[in-house]
Design a protein around this motif. Structure first.
Motif, PDB file in Angstrom:
ATOM      1  N   LYS A 182       3.538  -6.278  -3.122  1.00  0.00           N
ATOM      2  CA  LYS A 182       2.149  -5.677  -2.767  1.00  0.00           C
ATOM      3  C   LYS A 182       2.539  -4.104  -2.898  1.00  0.00           C
ATOM      4  CE  LYS A 182       2.549  -6.016   2.020  1.00  0.00           C
ATOM      5  NZ  LYS A 182       1.853  -6.644   3.240  1.00  0.00           N
ATOM      6  N   PHE A 183       3.473  -3.504  -3.442  1.00  0.00           N
ATOM      7  CA  PHE A 183       3.779  -2.044  -3.497  1.00  0.00           C
ATOM      8  C   PHE A 183       3.657  -1.767  -5.104  1.00  0.00           C
ATOM      9  CE2 PHE A 183       6.535  -2.356   0.452  1.00  0.00           C
ATOM     10  CZ  PHE A 183       5.486  -1.777   1.428  1.00  0.00           C
ATOM     11  N   LEU A 184       3.047  -0.576  -5.223  1.00  0.00           N
ATOM     12  CA  LEU A 184       3.290  -0.031  -6.482  1.00  0.00           C
ATOM     13  C   LEU A 184       4.824   0.728  -6.735  1.00  0.00           C
ATOM     14  CD1 LEU A 184       0.038   2.102  -6.407  1.00  0.00           C
ATOM     15  CD2 LEU A 184       0.551  -0.019  -7.363  1.00  0.00           C
ATOM     16  N   THR A 185       5.212   0.914  -7.956  1.00  0.00           N
ATOM     17  CA  THR A 185       6.608   1.173  -8.263  1.00  0.00           C
ATOM     18  C   THR A 185       7.002   2.499  -7.438  1.00  0.00           C
ATOM     19  OG1 THR A 185       6.142   0.689 -10.554  1.00  0.00           O
ATOM     20  CG2 THR A 185       8.195   1.985 -10.251  1.00  0.00           C
ATOM     21  N   ASP A 186       6.265   3.561  -7.071  1.00  0.00           N
ATOM     22  CA  ASP A 186       6.527   4.792  -6.310  1.00  0.00           C
ATOM     23  C   ASP A 186       6.816   4.234  -4.844  1.00  0.00           C
ATOM     24  OD1 ASP A 186       6.064   6.172  -8.599  1.00  0.00           O
ATOM     25  OD2 ASP A 186       4.428   6.862  -8.344  1.00  0.00           O
ATOM     26  N   ASP A 187       6.009   3.357  -4.603  1.00  0.00           N
ATOM     27  CA  ASP A 187       6.090   2.915  -3.060  1.00  0.00           C
ATOM     28  C   ASP A 187       7.340   2.186  -2.916  1.00  0.00           C
ATOM     29  OD1 ASP A 187       3.494   4.186  -2.293  1.00  0.00           O
ATOM     30  OD2 ASP A 187       2.636   2.290  -2.813  1.00  0.00           O
ATOM     31  N   ILE A 188       7.819   1.528  -3.853  1.00  0.00           N
ATOM     32  CA  ILE A 188       8.976   0.622  -3.826  1.00  0.00           C
ATOM     33  C   ILE A 188      10.206   1.581  -3.459  1.00  0.00           C
ATOM     34  CG2 ILE A 188      10.661  -0.659  -4.769  1.00  0.00           C
ATOM     35  CD1 ILE A 188       8.292  -2.076  -6.261  1.00  0.00           C
ATOM     36  N   VAL A 189      10.321   2.824  -3.727  1.00  0.00           N
ATOM     37  CA  VAL A 189      11.253   3.642  -3.807  1.00  0.00           C
ATOM     38  C   VAL A 189      11.333   4.237  -2.487  1.00  0.00           C
ATOM     39  CG1 VAL A 189      12.320   6.064  -4.279  1.00  0.00           C
ATOM     40  CG2 VAL A 189      11.309   4.570  -6.188  1.00  0.00           C
ATOM     41  N   LEU A 190      10.108   4.467  -1.674  1.00  0.00           N
ATOM     42  CA  LEU A 190       9.899   4.853  -0.493  1.00  0.00           C
ATOM     43  C   LEU A 190      10.353   3.548   0.431  1.00  0.00           C
ATOM     44  CD1 LEU A 190       6.518   6.615  -0.435  1.00  0.00           C
ATOM     45  CD2 LEU A 190       8.784   7.566  -0.374  1.00  0.00           C
ATOM     46  N   PHE A 191       9.815   2.524   0.240  1.00  0.00           N
ATOM     47  CA  PHE A 191      10.345   1.471   1.146  1.00  0.00           C
ATOM     48  C   PHE A 191      11.709   0.915   0.946  1.00  0.00           C
ATOM     49  CE2 PHE A 191      10.828  -3.469   1.330  1.00  0.00           C
ATOM     50  CZ  PHE A 191      10.365  -3.648   2.691  1.00  0.00           C
ATOM     51  N   GLN A 192      12.612   1.203  -0.111  1.00  0.00           N
ATOM     52  CA  GLN A 192      13.923   1.055  -0.071  1.00  0.00           C
ATOM     53  C   GLN A 192      14.683   2.085   0.800  1.00  0.00           C
ATOM     54  OE1 GLN A 192      14.826  -1.818  -1.197  1.00  0.00           O
ATOM     55  NE2 GLN A 192      14.379  -2.212  -3.363  1.00  0.00           N
ATOM     56  N   GLY A 193      14.010   3.215   0.988  1.00  0.00           N
ATOM     57  CA  GLY A 193      14.631   4.370   1.557  1.00  0.00           C
ATOM     58  C   GLY A 193      14.431   3.935   3.380  1.00  0.00           C
ATOM     59  N   ILE A 194      13.307   3.399   3.527  1.00  0.00           N
ATOM     60  CA  ILE A 194      13.211   3.129   4.881  1.00  0.00           C
ATOM     61  C   ILE A 194      14.003   1.635   5.404  1.00  0.00           C
ATOM     62  CG2 ILE A 194      11.542   2.225   6.627  1.00  0.00           C
ATOM     63  CD1 ILE A 194       9.243   3.689   4.788  1.00  0.00           C
ATOM     64  N   ILE A 195      14.012   0.864   4.241  1.00  0.00           N
ATOM     65  CA  ILE A 195      14.971  -0.182   4.635  1.00  0.00           C
ATOM     66  C   ILE A 195      16.407  -0.026   4.930  1.00  0.00           C
ATOM     67  CG2 ILE A 195      15.877  -2.518   3.661  1.00  0.00           C
ATOM     68  CD1 ILE A 195      12.875  -2.716   4.736  1.00  0.00           C
ATOM     69  N   SER A 196      16.925   1.159   4.008  1.00  0.00           N
ATOM     70  CA  SER A 196      18.329   1.577   4.052  1.00  0.00           C
ATOM     71  C   SER A 196      18.505   1.926   5.225  1.00  0.00           C
ATOM     72  CB  SER A 196      18.787   2.211   2.874  1.00  0.00           C
ATOM     73  OG  SER A 196      17.985   3.409   2.675  1.00  0.00           O
ATOM     74  N   ASP A 197      17.552   2.707   5.862  1.00  0.00           N
ATOM     75  CA  ASP A 197      17.555   3.403   7.180  1.00  0.00           C
ATOM     76  C   ASP A 197      17.856   2.453   8.237  1.00  0.00           C
ATOM     77  OD1 ASP A 197      17.729   5.927   5.830  1.00  0.00           O
ATOM     78  OD2 ASP A 197      15.798   6.511   6.531  1.00  0.00           O
ATOM     79  N   LEU A 198      16.838   1.404   8.410  1.00  0.00           N
ATOM     80  CA  LEU A 198      17.050   0.291   9.213  1.00  0.00           C
ATOM     81  C   LEU A 198      17.925  -0.630   9.043  1.00  0.00           C
ATOM     82  CD1 LEU A 198      13.095  -0.612   8.831  1.00  0.00           C
ATOM     83  CD2 LEU A 198      14.041   0.791  11.026  1.00  0.00           C
ATOM     84  N   PHE A 199      18.378  -0.858   8.064  1.00  0.00           N
ATOM     85  CA  PHE A 199      19.658  -1.812   7.883  1.00  0.00           C
ATOM     86  C   PHE A 199      20.830  -1.031   7.251  1.00  0.00           C
ATOM     87  CE2 PHE A 199      15.642  -4.190   8.140  1.00  0.00           C
ATOM     88  CZ  PHE A 199      16.049  -5.310   9.247  1.00  0.00           C
ATOM     89  N   PRO A 200      21.322  -0.277   7.672  1.00  0.00           N
ATOM     90  CA  PRO A 200      22.331   0.401   7.028  1.00  0.00           C
ATOM     91  C   PRO A 200      23.670  -0.407   6.826  1.00  0.00           C
ATOM     92  CG  PRO A 200      22.480   1.074   9.342  1.00  0.00           C
ATOM     93  CD  PRO A 200      21.073   0.511   9.161  1.00  0.00           C
TER      94      PRO A 200
END
Length: 121
Positions: A41-59
């Motif tokens: 459900k994310f737009l391309t720009d939002d995927i980059v932000l989501f990936q950043g959040i996910i990498s912080d939550l699951f290092p």
């Protein structure tokens, strides 16, 4: 999805993952649930932000590629048979659509005119 619906979807996805792979690492199962229920459900720009959040939550957690069995082969065959191009982005969106139908009772496809929502012969 907002609020508790989004949380419920992720919890349901995590439960499905745990039932399929009871001995798997729970961080991987939860990461897969978060991605499967949110990325489509994310737009391309939002995927980059989501990936950043996910990498912080699951290092340090590397998500293995899911095994869709014969689904990928059949999708590729049908795409060619229907006269469509086997573009990686199209195939990825088709897989996301499959993942969403496993998690949700209904869905809606939205996008611009000519964006590939329908096909007329």
């Amino acid at each position: 999805d907002f609020g508790m619906r989004a949380v419920n979807t992720v919890i349901s996805a995590a439960g499905n993952n745990k039932r399929k792979q009871p001995d798997a690492d729970e961080a991987i199962l939860m990461l897969r649930a978060l991605k499967d229920s949110n990325l489509p459900k994310f737009l391309t720009d939002d995927i980059v932000l989501f990936q950043g959040i996910i990498s912080d939550l699951f290092p340090g957690v590397d998500l293995p590629a899911p095994d869709y069995g014969s689904l990928m082969t059949v999708m590729e065959e049908q795409t060619v048979e229907m006269g469509l191009q086997k573009v990686p982005t199209f195939m990825e969106k088709a897989i996301q659509l499959f993942d969403v139908t496993v998690l949700r009772h209904g869905l809606m496809t939205v996008g611009p005119t000519g964006g590939g929502k329908t096909m007329c012969k």
